[in-house]
Design an enzyme around this catalytic site. Structure first.
Site, PDB file in Angstrom:
ATOM      1  CB  SER A  83       9.411  -3.091   3.067  1.00 31.11           C
ATOM      2  OG  SER A  83       8.852  -2.270   3.993  1.00 31.11           O
TER       3      SER A  83
ATOM      4  CE  LYS B 114       5.571  -0.873   2.196  1.00 26.29           C
ATOM      5  NZ  LYS B 114       6.466  -2.012   2.694  1.00 26.29           N
TER       6      LYS B 114
END
Length: 250
Positions: free
Chosen positions: A73, A147
């Site tokens: 990701s 993230k």
């Protein structure tokens, strides 16, 4: 034939042999009593291990903690299997997440699938638990994610077409995975990030179940700042992908 030294020459040799004026035997005895007494190896090695673990625990608690990247990701900034060092010292000195920073945070609730528990050797499991606790290896029950912060409390974020905007201004994202655009086919917003929260998205935008996918949950998809461990400061493993993001993580 031997010749006995007498007079000044004999006295001079004695001075060279014993410059401190003490007999050699007395000096040897003094050296033995002043020498540090060594522990036996079977006691010294465990003591060194304990000290090493305590130092590692101190580093994990106050300085750095290591986490493993489990998914793609955040590619290509962070790759699957990378181990990253998170700077835990920054929050102690007033650091707060800022847009553009990659951060590690604790799962705010059901972002990660439940992990199956597996059996194994109890001894190796116990050793792994200890090493994980002191921070020498990543957490075994790894319910942490990494993230990039896109927006912080009070800011509005939205995506339309291929353009991401924060407070109405387009955001330049040179870190995006090659071939992805900022929205990756998912339009949303504008969303106002609650105070005390951050909006996070992955760099591999088309392969990241981030804030965009959790807008029906508490915080509207944003992550509580209290869940943020700290900024990613460096990739520490593997050697071929070493990277340094700086003390504050950007």
């Amino acid at each position: 034939m031997t010749t006995e030294l007498t007079g000044p020459r004999r006295a001079d040799r004695r001075r060279r042999a014993a410059p401190d004026g003490r007999p050699r035997r007395a000096r040897r005895a003094a050296g033995r009593t002043g020498r540090r007494r060594r522990w036996p190896w079977w006691a010294e090695i465990p003591a060194m291990v304990v000290v090493g673990l305590l130092v590692a625990l101190l580093i994990k608690t106050c300085l750095f903690q290591v986490f493993t990247i489990p998914s793609g990701s955040m590619e290509n900034t962070l790759r699957i299997g990378d181990r990253v060092g998170v700077n835990k010292l920054s929050p102690l000195f007033g650091w707060e997440p800022k847009p553009g920073e990659p951060v590690v945070f604790k799962d705010p609730g059901d972002w990660l699938p439940a992990q199956a528990t597996s059996g194994g050797n109890p001894l190796t499991g116990a050793v792994g638990d200890v090493l994980s606790f002191v921070g020498l290896v990543p957490p075994k029950d790894d319910n942490y994610l990494v993230k990039r912060v896109i927006a912080t409390g009070g800011q509005t974020v939205q995506c339309s077409g291929t353009t991401l905007k924060v407070d109405g201004a387009p955001v330049s994202e040179p870190y995006l995975f090659r071939g992805d655009d900022s929205c990756a086919g998912m339009n949303f917003g504008p969303v106002t990030v609650p105070e005390g929260y951050v909006w996070v998205e992955g760099d591999h935008r088309s392969d990241s179940a981030d804030s965009r996918y959790h807008q029906q949950e508490r915080g509207g998809g944003a992550v509580p700042v209290e869940n943020v461990v700290g900024p990613v400061s460096a990739v520490v493993w593997p050697l071929g992908h070493l990277d340094w993001f700086g003390w504050s993580g950007h």
